[in-house]
Design a protein around this motif. Structure first.
Motif, PDB file in Angstrom:
ATOM      1  N   CYS A  41       0.851  -1.112   0.080  1.00 60.78           N
ATOM      2  CA  CYS A  41      -0.074   0.050  -0.028  1.00 60.78           C
ATOM      3  C   CYS A  41       1.058   1.162  -0.049  1.00 60.78           C
ATOM      4  CB  CYS A  41      -0.885  -0.016   1.156  1.00 60.78           C
ATOM      5  SG  CYS A  41      -2.118  -1.075   1.105  1.00 60.78           S
ATOM      6  N   CYS A  42       0.145   2.436  -0.542  1.00 61.22           N
ATOM      7  CA  CYS A  42       0.837   3.683  -0.801  1.00 61.22           C
ATOM      8  C   CYS A  42       0.250   4.568   0.515  1.00 61.22           C
ATOM      9  CB  CYS A  42       0.650   4.449  -1.965  1.00 61.22           C
ATOM     10  SG  CYS A  42       1.287   3.335  -3.209  1.00 61.22           S
ATOM     11  N   CYS A  43       1.184   5.606   1.023  1.00 63.56           N
ATOM     12  CA  CYS A  43       0.670   6.482   2.001  1.00 63.56           C
ATOM     13  C   CYS A  43       1.457   7.664   1.617  1.00 63.56           C
ATOM     14  CB  CYS A  43       0.940   6.266   3.461  1.00 63.56           C
ATOM     15  SG  CYS A  43       0.427   7.384   4.637  1.00 63.56           S
ATOM     16  N   LYS A  44       0.986   8.408   0.642  1.00 61.60           N
ATOM     17  CA  LYS A  44       1.438   9.627  -0.040  1.00 61.60           C
ATOM     18  C   LYS A  44       2.669   9.044  -1.092  1.00 61.60           C
ATOM     19  CE  LYS A  44       1.960  14.535   0.128  1.00 61.60           C
ATOM     20  NZ  LYS A  44       1.888  15.713   1.208  1.00 61.60           N
ATOM     21  N   SER A  45       3.835   9.215  -0.621  1.00 57.90           N
ATOM     22  CA  SER A  45       5.231   8.779  -1.315  1.00 57.90           C
ATOM     23  C   SER A  45       5.639   7.746  -0.682  1.00 57.90           C
ATOM     24  CB  SER A  45       5.863   9.914  -1.700  1.00 57.90           C
ATOM     25  OG  SER A  45       6.332  10.626  -0.607  1.00 57.90           O
ATOM     26  N   THR A  46       5.204   7.248   0.398  1.00 61.31           N
ATOM     27  CA  THR A  46       5.723   6.026   1.099  1.00 61.31           C
ATOM     28  C   THR A  46       4.976   4.769   1.293  1.00 61.31           C
ATOM     29  OG1 THR A  46       6.182   7.790   2.929  1.00 61.31           O
ATOM     30  CG2 THR A  46       6.443   5.595   3.849  1.00 61.31           C
ATOM     31  N   THR A  47       5.554   3.774   1.095  1.00 59.20           N
ATOM     32  CA  THR A  47       5.091   2.320   1.007  1.00 59.20           C
ATOM     33  C   THR A  47       4.945   1.761   2.477  1.00 59.20           C
ATOM     34  OG1 THR A  47       6.953   1.189   0.549  1.00 59.20           O
ATOM     35  CG2 THR A  47       5.890   2.298  -1.570  1.00 59.20           C
ATOM     36  N   PHE A  48       3.957   0.628   2.605  1.00 58.56           N
ATOM     37  CA  PHE A  48       3.868  -0.097   3.981  1.00 58.56           C
ATOM     38  C   PHE A  48       3.077  -1.039   3.884  1.00 58.56           C
ATOM     39  CE2 PHE A  48       0.064   2.601   3.553  1.00 58.56           C
ATOM     40  CZ  PHE A  48      -1.017   1.753   4.157  1.00 58.56           C
ATOM     41  N   SER A  49       3.062  -2.036   4.536  1.00 60.19           N
ATOM     42  CA  SER A  49       2.358  -3.213   4.636  1.00 60.19           C
ATOM     43  C   SER A  49       0.941  -3.074   5.256  1.00 60.19           C
ATOM     44  CB  SER A  49       3.212  -4.342   5.452  1.00 60.19           C
ATOM     45  OG  SER A  49       2.271  -5.522   5.643  1.00 60.19           O
ATOM     46  N   SER A  50      -0.055  -3.492   4.608  1.00 59.59           N
ATOM     47  CA  SER A  50      -1.351  -3.177   5.303  1.00 59.59           C
ATOM     48  C   SER A  50      -1.655  -4.266   6.168  1.00 59.59           C
ATOM     49  CB  SER A  50      -2.509  -3.300   4.032  1.00 59.59           C
ATOM     50  OG  SER A  50      -2.585  -4.686   3.530  1.00 59.59           O
ATOM     51  N   LEU A  51      -0.918  -5.139   6.548  1.00 54.59           N
ATOM     52  CA  LEU A  51      -0.870  -6.241   7.454  1.00 54.59           C
ATOM     53  C   LEU A  51      -0.368  -5.727   8.794  1.00 54.59           C
ATOM     54  CD1 LEU A  51      -0.216  -9.569   5.833  1.00 54.59           C
ATOM     55  CD2 LEU A  51      -2.415  -8.556   6.352  1.00 54.59           C
ATOM     56  N   GLN A  52       0.334  -4.556   8.865  1.00 60.64           N
ATOM     57  CA  GLN A  52       1.040  -4.128  10.103  1.00 60.64           C
ATOM     58  C   GLN A  52       0.601  -2.588  10.310  1.00 60.64           C
ATOM     59  OE1 GLN A  52       5.112  -4.596   8.974  1.00 60.64           O
ATOM     60  NE2 GLN A  52       4.994  -6.919   9.817  1.00 60.64           N
ATOM     61  N   HIS A  53       0.297  -1.961   9.190  1.00 66.92           N
ATOM     62  CA  HIS A  53       0.051  -0.321   9.496  1.00 66.92           C
ATOM     63  C   HIS A  53      -1.183   0.049   8.886  1.00 66.92           C
ATOM     64  CE1 HIS A  53       4.510  -0.808  10.502  1.00 66.92           C
ATOM     65  NE2 HIS A  53       4.269   0.079  10.967  1.00 66.92           N
ATOM     66  N   ILE A  54      -1.427   1.329   8.842  1.00 65.81           N
ATOM     67  CA  ILE A  54      -2.559   1.972   8.143  1.00 65.81           C
ATOM     68  C   ILE A  54      -2.052   3.499   7.927  1.00 65.81           C
ATOM     69  CG2 ILE A  54      -3.664   2.912  10.296  1.00 65.81           C
ATOM     70  CD1 ILE A  54      -6.386   2.341   9.112  1.00 65.81           C
ATOM     71  N   CYS A  55      -2.925   3.971   6.809  1.00 67.50           N
ATOM     72  CA  CYS A  55      -2.317   5.284   6.296  1.00 67.50           C
ATOM     73  C   CYS A  55      -3.528   6.269   6.880  1.00 67.50           C
ATOM     74  CB  CYS A  55      -2.207   5.629   4.968  1.00 67.50           C
ATOM     75  SG  CYS A  55      -1.672   6.954   4.229  1.00 67.50           S
ATOM     76  N   CYS A  56      -3.130   7.182   7.775  1.00 66.80           N
ATOM     77  CA  CYS A  56      -4.109   8.267   8.425  1.00 66.80           C
ATOM     78  C   CYS A  56      -3.542   9.585   8.188  1.00 66.80           C
ATOM     79  CB  CYS A  56      -4.260   7.797   9.924  1.00 66.80           C
ATOM     80  SG  CYS A  56      -5.030   6.233  10.478  1.00 66.80           S
ATOM     81  N   GLY A  57      -4.295  10.141   7.310  1.00 71.22           N
ATOM     82  CA  GLY A  57      -3.868  11.606   6.950  1.00 71.22           C
ATOM     83  C   GLY A  57      -2.520  11.840   6.583  1.00 71.22           C
ATOM     84  N   ASP A  58      -2.128  10.860   5.641  1.00 69.83           N
ATOM     85  CA  ASP A  58      -0.823  10.885   5.005  1.00 69.83           C
ATOM     86  C   ASP A  58       0.348  10.706   5.779  1.00 69.83           C
ATOM     87  OD1 ASP A  58      -1.653  11.695   2.548  1.00 69.83           O
ATOM     88  OD2 ASP A  58      -1.419  13.783   2.793  1.00 69.83           O
ATOM     89  N   LYS A  59       0.132   9.773   6.981  1.00 70.04           N
ATOM     90  CA  LYS A  59       0.919   9.266   8.069  1.00 70.04           C
ATOM     91  C   LYS A  59       0.456   8.023   8.236  1.00 70.04           C
ATOM     92  CE  LYS A  59       1.301  13.607  10.594  1.00 70.04           C
ATOM     93  NZ  LYS A  59       1.087  14.376  11.851  1.00 70.04           N
ATOM     94  N   VAL A  60       1.745   6.973   8.535  1.00 76.27           N
ATOM     95  CA  VAL A  60       1.736   5.623   8.591  1.00 76.27           C
ATOM     96  C   VAL A  60       1.534   5.282  10.186  1.00 76.27           C
ATOM     97  CG1 VAL A  60       2.925   3.574   8.522  1.00 76.27           C
ATOM     98  CG2 VAL A  60       2.879   5.238   6.520  1.00 76.27           C
ATOM     99  N   LYS A  61       0.611   4.721  10.558  1.00 73.64           N
ATOM    100  CA  LYS A  61       0.031   4.453  11.826  1.00 73.64           C
ATOM    101  C   LYS A  61       0.393   2.962  12.089  1.00 73.64           C
ATOM    102  CE  LYS A  61      -0.151   8.735  13.177  1.00 73.64           C
ATOM    103  NZ  LYS A  61       1.055   9.356  14.128  1.00 73.64           N
ATOM    104  N   VAL A  62       0.669   2.571  13.123  1.00 78.73           N
ATOM    105  CA  VAL A  62       0.451   1.116  13.594  1.00 78.73           C
ATOM    106  C   VAL A  62      -1.033   0.466  13.816  1.00 78.73           C
ATOM    107  CG1 VAL A  62       1.050  -0.574  15.354  1.00 78.73           C
ATOM    108  CG2 VAL A  62       2.709   1.263  14.837  1.00 78.73           C
ATOM    109  N   LEU A  63      -1.197  -0.505  13.286  1.00 75.82           N
ATOM    110  CA  LEU A  63      -2.697  -0.995  13.639  1.00 75.82           C
ATOM    111  C   LEU A  63      -3.000  -1.441  14.724  1.00 75.82           C
ATOM    112  CD1 LEU A  63      -2.881  -3.772  10.563  1.00 75.82           C
ATOM    113  CD2 LEU A  63      -3.896  -1.447  10.718  1.00 75.82           C
ATOM    114  N   GLN A  64      -4.279  -1.286  15.347  1.00 75.06           N
ATOM    115  CA  GLN A  64      -4.491  -1.636  16.808  1.00 75.06           C
ATOM    116  C   GLN A  64      -4.768  -3.105  16.908  1.00 75.06           C
ATOM    117  OE1 GLN A  64      -5.146   0.946  18.984  1.00 75.06           O
ATOM    118  NE2 GLN A  64      -4.375   2.481  17.568  1.00 75.06           N
ATOM    119  N   SER A  65      -5.116  -3.540  17.998  1.00 70.58           N
ATOM    120  CA  SER A  65      -5.437  -5.057  18.158  1.00 70.58           C
ATOM    121  C   SER A  65      -6.505  -5.527  17.523  1.00 70.58           C
ATOM    122  CB  SER A  65      -5.718  -5.047  19.889  1.00 70.58           C
ATOM    123  OG  SER A  65      -5.947  -6.458  19.967  1.00 70.58           O
ATOM    124  N   GLY A  66      -6.414  -6.623  16.838  1.00 73.73           N
ATOM    125  CA  GLY A  66      -7.100  -7.087  15.960  1.00 73.73           C
ATOM    126  C   GLY A  66      -6.808  -7.089  14.628  1.00 73.73           C
ATOM    127  N   GLY A  67      -6.110  -6.131  14.316  1.00 75.61           N
ATOM    128  CA  GLY A  67      -5.358  -5.985  12.675  1.00 75.61           C
ATOM    129  C   GLY A  67      -6.312  -5.261  12.030  1.00 75.61           C
TER     130      GLY A  67
END
Length: 460
Positions: A234-260
């Motif tokens: 997944c993309c978060c603006k110009s940054t990439t991340f894994s949707s199994l570990q993070h989420i993109c909130c307001g162009d910032k990569v954040k850690v997923l909460q409990s439960g995924g």
């Protein structure tokens, strides 16, 4: 009667004569013939049984009858005439001359050329020099390799058919697909928004008009971006991340909460658990109960059991719930009167009157006081209702009309119609006489007369 002569069976036929004469007094003619010859003249063996001939020259079976193969042909179990000897053929149940016609799906079509041997729409074609493209004859420009593109034919070595109606000249001889106004060779190339692009194999995808390898890049807002890790999807603006570990909130990569991912969402720039919180007006608010699914002001509530009244959770009533400022109520039993929940006096009440309720079908509200309706012309006179057809509201209260046309009060006892009367000295109605000037004179005289009458009554 049958007789036997010289060992051969014979058939004797007696036929009645049309007229009697001396030589044939009985009116009959006796003919003796060979029995086998008679049978062959009138019968024919078809499918293991004898069938009566239509004509003595018939020599073949056809359906449930017989035909003469010298002059007829059997088409669909029906006798048909031969139109051109052995060149006659069948088209369904009809015979035709194969020298001049072609049979096309039980339809006989006239040949344009003697070499025509097939049908194309309602025309005949020669399949050695033509092909049929959507019922339209077309020259075989590439011999047996000629193909159709809609109603047109083309040479596949030079052109490609695009979407079954447009022809494109090949960019290279190996091209096999259309791409915009050009052609490409698949699988070496792919088409991205009508533009030829390089293929990286089965992991190739388009990003705008460009292509990329999904194992090494991602398409982020129409731009190719290198993956920071192979697991990133997944993309978060110009940054990439894994949707199994993070989420993109307001162009910032954040850690997923409990439960995924299934239990995580964004509240503005923050990651939030949908199990424990709700996002209310852009702020995370802890749920009051696990069943809460709606925001209400600065708190949360369960929409199945509560309703939000101006930011305050309130009980929900069935079947309908309404709000009266910050309180909820059941409209079947209560009414909101001046922002106060008021209990209905009767189930039919649906209008407020002061601090109580009324049914406007039978009542009227007079200065916040319920009053009964006295007819179709019920009006209020201060806090009292009256029938405007028979009464008038005067300063001191309701007064019965002196005349049905009266619309005004006169003094403390009378009523009058100002169109036909005047109120003398504010006490006594008098008839209007003459025009405006004469009426003024009469009014002055009446006032004088009324004044004197009042003085005399006072002296007495």
């Amino acid at each position: 009667m049958t007789t036997v002569a010289a060992g051969k069976p014979r058939l004797t036929l007696k036929l009645k004569s049309a007229a009697k004469d001396n030589r044939n007094p009985g009116g009959t003619v006796t003919i003796v013939v060979e029995k086998s010859a008679i049978l062959l003249m009138i019968l024919y063996c078809c499918e293991g049984g004898l069938r009566k001939k239509r004509d003595k020259k018939d020599n073949c079976c056809c359906g449930n009858t017989t035909i003469n193969t010298d002059t007829e042909i059997c088409c669909g179990q029906a006798p048909q005439p031969k139109t051109n000897g052995d060149k006659t053929k069948c088209c369904g149940k009809t015979s035709y001359d194969s020298d001049g016609y072609v049979c096309c799906g039980n339809k006989i079509v006239k040949k344009d050329s003697k070499t025509d041997n097939w049908c194309c729409g309602d025309k005949a074609i020669d399949t050695s020099t033509e092909i049929c493209c959507n019922d339209q004859p077309c020259d075989s420009i590439a011999g047996p390799n000629t193909l159709c593109c809609g109603t047109r034919c083309y040479n596949p070595a030079e052109q490609i058919c695009c979407d079954n109606f447009g022809l494109r000249k090949k960019t290279t001889a190996d091209d096999n697909c259309c791409c915009g106004n050009s052609t490409i060779k698949s699988p070496d190339q792919i088409c991205c928004l009508g533009t030829p692009a390089k293929s990286y194999g089965p992991t190739t995808e388009c990003c705008g008009v460009d292509s990329y390898d999904t194992t090494t890049h991602l398409c982020c807002d129409g731009m190719k971006v290198n993956k920071q890790d192979k697991s990133h999807d997944c993309c978060c603006k110009s940054t990439t991340f894994s949707s199994l570990q993070h989420i993109c909130c307001g162009d910032k990569v954040k850690v997923l909460q409990s439960g995924g991912p299934a239990y995580t969402t964004c509240c503005n720039d923050e990651s939030m658990s949908v199990v424990t919180h709700l996002c209310c007006e852009g702020k995370m608010v802890a749920k009051n109960t696990n069943a809460d699914d709606c925001c209400c002001g600065k708190t949360t509530m369960d929409a199945a059991s509560k309703v939000c009244c101006n930011g305050n959770p309130q009980p929900r009533y069935k079947p309908i719930t309404k709000c009266c400022l910050t309180l909820s109520y059941n409209p079947d039993t209560h009414i909101c009167c001046n922002d106060v929940v008021t209990k209905k006096q009767n189930n039919s009440d649906y209008v407020c009157c002061g601090n109580t309720t009324i049914d406007t079908n039978t009542q009227i509200c007079c200065m916040d006081t319920p009053q009964p309706k006295t007819g179709n012309q019920t009006n209020c006179c201060m806090k009292v209702s009256y029938d405007a057809a028979n009464f008038i509201c005067c300063d001191e209260g309701v007064r019965k009309k002196t005349s049905p046309d009266d619309t005004c009060c006169c003094g403390s006892k009378y009523t009058f119609n100002p169109d036909t009367e005047v109120c003398c000295q504010g006490e006594m109605p008098q008839e209007r006489i003459g025009g405006p000037v004469l009426q003024m004179l009469w009014i002055q005289k009446l006032r004088f007369f009324c004044k004197n009458m009042l003085q005399r009554n006072a002296c007495k």
